[in-house]
Design an enzyme around this catalytic site. Structure first.
Site: not given
Ligand SMILES: [Zn+2]
Length: 157
Positions: A18, A26, A30, A32, A68, A142
């Protein structure tokens, strides 16, 4: 009375990609690994408030589709989302992302922050709960060591 599932220990996890528009770090795409922990308050109808296995299935039903995938907040006013048959284009100011449609899940929130994901999971869980349930708490981590939480009183909705 309540029951609780720890997302890390009970393996209620998903990995997703996201970004947070405009954020200095952010704002870049990237990923998590998220862990989804839930606490359910209510009265027992038999032995249980809700069967652990049933609750795990409900959480998995909500989170597995995100696993995914690239998650995009459908109601984020900072995004311009254009869908075609095989792709989704997400315009964020000068940044333009072009994704294969199968890689993306649009979720009905205004952000993909851990806070917004908690609200999403709590509301999805609420729609699956019996009338004996009074409150749902969702915590989404996260990665290890940072997370957000949201409490949803069923009586209020
Ligand atoms: Zn993030």
């Amino acid at each position: 009375m309540w029951i609780e599932l720890d997302g890390w220990m009970a393996k209620l996890r998903f990995s997703a990609c996201h970004l947070i528009p405009g954020h200095p770090k952010c704002g870049r795409l990237h990923g998590h690994t998220y862990a989804v922990s839930v606490k359910i308050y209510g009265e027992r109808t038999d032995e249980f408030i809700i069967d652990f296995e049933l609750l795990k299935e409900m959480v998995a039903e909500i989170c597995d589709p995100l696993d995914h995938h690239i998650i995009v907040a459908k109601n984020d006013s900072r995004l311009r989302i254009t869908e075609s048959d095989d792709s989704i284009i997400v315009d964020i100011g000068e940044k333009n992302y072009h994704f294969p449609i199968d890689d993306v899940v649009l979720i009905p929130t205004d952000s993909t922050s851990a806070e917004s994901l908690c609200e999403y999971v709590a509301s999805e869980l609420a729609s699956r709960m019996g009338s004996n349930i009074s409150k749902i708490e969702v915590r989404i981590d996260e990665g290890i060591g940072q997370g957000a939480g949201y409490d949803l009183n069923i009586e209020d909705i």
